[in-house]
Each structure stands twice: as C-alpha cells, then as structure tokens.
Write an enzyme that holds these catalytic residues in place. Structure first.
Site, PDB file in Angstrom:
ATOM      1  N   LYS A  40      14.218  10.211  -7.549  1.00  0.00           N
ATOM      2  CA  LYS A  40      14.012   8.758  -7.438  1.00  0.00           C
ATOM      3  C   LYS A  40      12.981   8.457  -6.352  1.00  0.00           C
ATOM      4  CE  LYS A  40      18.679   7.791  -9.117  1.00  0.00           C
ATOM      5  NZ  LYS A  40      20.093   7.542  -8.796  1.00  0.00           N
ATOM      6  N   GLN A  95      23.971   6.239  -3.969  1.00  0.00           N
ATOM      7  CA  GLN A  95      24.208   7.268  -4.988  1.00  0.00           C
ATOM      8  C   GLN A  95      25.709   7.534  -5.119  1.00  0.00           C
ATOM      9  OE1 GLN A  95      21.818   8.495  -6.967  1.00  0.00           O
ATOM     10  NE2 GLN A  95      23.225   9.827  -8.073  1.00  0.00           N
ATOM     11  N   ASP A 108      20.936  -1.045  -8.968  1.00  0.00           N
ATOM     12  CA  ASP A 108      21.787  -0.301  -9.906  1.00  0.00           C
ATOM     13  C   ASP A 108      22.512  -1.249 -10.867  1.00  0.00           C
ATOM     14  OD1 ASP A 108      21.945   2.477 -10.021  1.00  0.00           O
ATOM     15  OD2 ASP A 108      22.997   2.605  -8.098  1.00  0.00           O
TER      16      ASP A 108
HETATM   17  N1  GUN Z   1      25.520   8.602 -10.194  1.00  0.00           N
HETATM   18  C1  GUN Z   1      25.385   8.898 -11.496  1.00  0.00           C
HETATM   19  N2  GUN Z   1      24.624   7.955 -12.112  1.00  0.00           N
HETATM   20  C2  GUN Z   1      24.295   7.058 -11.170  1.00  0.00           C
HETATM   21  C3  GUN Z   1      23.511   5.872 -11.193  1.00  0.00           C
HETATM   22  O1  GUN Z   1      22.983   5.431 -12.214  1.00  0.00           O
HETATM   23  N3  GUN Z   1      23.395   5.225 -10.006  1.00  0.00           N
HETATM   24  C4  GUN Z   1      23.989   5.678  -8.861  1.00  0.00           C
HETATM   25  N4  GUN Z   1      23.841   4.959  -7.763  1.00  0.00           N
HETATM   26  N5  GUN Z   1      24.718   6.775  -8.813  1.00  0.00           N
HETATM   27  C5  GUN Z   1      24.851   7.463  -9.974  1.00  0.00           C
END
Ligand code: GUN
Length: 299
Positions: free
Chosen positions: A58, A102, A125
């Site tokens: 990311k 995350q 998110d």
């Molecule tokens: N962990 C697995 N998928 C995601 C996601 O789309 N966003 C976040 N923040 N954590 C994750």
C-alpha cells in the site's frame, strides 16, 4: 483431434488496477496544483508477516502515484490507549486525508473501538459505522466504500458489462470487510443477492444459481468447479498459502477460495490468485485517499 475444452476468460486484476492508478495520477496533479498532497497514514500493530506485506505494498503504491505516505508500525504489545491516541492525532493532522488501521489487531485491542474513532471523512477502508450506514442506505456518493468489495464489482463488470441488473449474485462469506459490503454493492447494482455462509443449508445449490459468484470465506480451494454455473463470473477474494511439494520440499504457493483448475473449464470468467482481486484492493484504496482529499479540501 478432440475439440479444445472451453476455458474461462481470465480477469486481469493487475492490468485493470494499473489503469485505475494511472488515471489517479492526473487527479493527484490537480490537487497538488492547489497545494494539496493527498496523504495516507497506515497503522500496523504487531509483526504479522502477511499484514507487513500488504502494508508495504500500500505504501509503495501511494508513493508511486505521488501521495504523501506514512507508516506507523507499533509493537504487538502497544496498549489500546496508545493506539487510540495515535488515531486522534491523525484525525487532527491536516497532511493526512486517509487513515487505515491494518486488521487484524492483536487480541487485547477492541478493533471496533479503534475503527469507530477514525474520522469518517478519513476512513479510507470504509469500516466506520457512518460509512457502513451510508453504503447500506445507498448514499455511496457521500461514503467511503470498502476497497476490496469495490474492486470485486469493478472486476465483475469487466466481464458482464456495466449493467448487472437481474443477475443472480451469490457471496460466500459474511465478513464486515468483504462479504457484507460486497452484497450491499451488488444489491445496488440490482442483482438478486444472496449471502451464504458456514451455517447455510444446501450451499452447493445456492452456489449453482450464481451468475456472479464472490468467494470470500477464507478457505483454500473450497469451491469446486462442478458447483459453479456454466458461464458464471467468478471473483475469488481468497489468498491462502498452501504446501506445494511439486515445487520442491518445503515450498508453498498462494491459492484462492476457489479450486481454480476445476473452475476454469466451467466458469465464463475468473479472477486468478494472485493477480486478481489483490491489486484492485490497493487501487481502490488509492482512489479513496484521493476522494477523501478532494472532499476534505472543499470543507
Ligand atoms: N485486513 C485484511 N483486509 C483488510 C482491509 O481491506 N483493510 C484493512 N485495514 N485490514 C485488512
């Protein structure tokens, strides 16, 4: 010579994601002309190796398209109070337009409490209850929509065209991150939408009706080809690491939630793992950061 078996079209998530991120560069340039550099802060708690890879990817993409990107890596033992304080500081930081925590967080942290503290306008998110509610009531234009679900719909449209009206959509899995929001999005596209899960009776019957099948249950190669409707669009969200003795002792490989080899001759189109949904999640996240920066700069 026997006629060759039909094969599903491969939906190239990597290429589609690249088109999206390239188109974002122009929007980033326009914002920079107004002295706004969209900023993304990613908070990672602990040392989960998969999360570390996702977060690194990311950050790399954010930098590639010209965003300001910061990563807050905190030890697994960080207290909930410290994480909440970190979020509050990012909420107030004018150089940050998107905050992503995350998941999963360590067990001693109340994830819902952390996600609720993120300012909804910076919740790239789309997990804050305000954004969940805006999505559920069809107000997507005011919401930030979860990235993986948005990517799934874009990929499905790549095969089906923009009008998904009347198609049967079946989603396997009911997580807050993927299953529930992708169901909301497909409902808004006028699909007849069904979520199936571990307690569903006659699972295979439901799956066999799907024109669009979204597999997001997190079990390696769970969906078998002969469960799938001929010609279906198969969106495989799973990323599972399995042993691959054929590659050598101790080797592993990534597979989805769909048994790819048996699905290939039956599906009309299918996303590969890796290279399908994964890159789209990152592209949609970048889109959300740019959208958040555009909206916040107008406030
Ligand atoms: N962990 C697995 N998928 C995601 C996601 O789309 N966003 C976040 N923040 N954590 C994750």
């Amino acid at each position: 010579m026997s006629p060759s078996k039909p094969q599903a079209m491969l939906i190239d998530g990597k290429a589609i994601a690249q088109e999206i991120t390239e188109s974002l560069v122009h929007q980033v340039t326009q914002l920079k002309e107004k002295n706004i550099t969209p900023g993304l802060a990613v908070v990672l708690v602990g040392e989960d190796p998969a999360s570390q890879v996702y977060v690194r990817n990311k950050g790399k993409m954010a930098e590639k398209i010209g965003l300001h990107s910061v990563q807050h890596s905190l030890p697994a033992a960080t207290s909930e109070a410290d994480i909440l304080a970190r979020i509050e500081a990012l909420n107030e930081d004018p150089s940050i337009h998107g905050i992503l925590v995350q998941l999963p967080l360590p067990d001693h942290i109340d994830s819902a409490k952390v996600l609720r503290l993120i300012r909804p306008e910076k919740d790239v998110d789309g997990f804050h209850p305000v954004n969940v509610g805006l999505l559920a009531t069809g107000l997507n234009d005011q919401a930030l929509v979860p990235c993986t679900p948005a990517g799934c719909v874009t990929l499905a449209k790549h095969h089906r065209g923009d009008d998904l009206s009347g198609l049967e959509a079946v989603i396997i899995g009911r997580s807050n991150i993927v299953g529930k929001p992708v169901a909301q999005l497909l409902l808004q596209e006028n699909c007849t939408t069904t979520i199936v899960h571990s307690r569903t009776k006659n699972l295979e019957q439901h799956i066999g009706r799907a024109d669009i099948l979204v597999a997001c249950l997190g079990r390696a190669q769970f969906v078998k080809g002969d469960w799938i409707k001929q010609g279906a669009t198969v969106i495989d969200v799973g990323i599972n690491r399995i042993d691959a003795p054929e590659k050598g002792p101790g080797k592993t490989r990534l597979v989805g939630d769909v048994d790819f080899d048996s699905a290939l001759p039956i599906a009309g189109a299918i996303t590969p793992v890796p290279g399908g949904v994964g890159p789209m999640t990152i592209a949609m996240l970048m889109q959300n950061v740019v959208t958040a920066a555009q909206r916040l700069s107008k406030q």
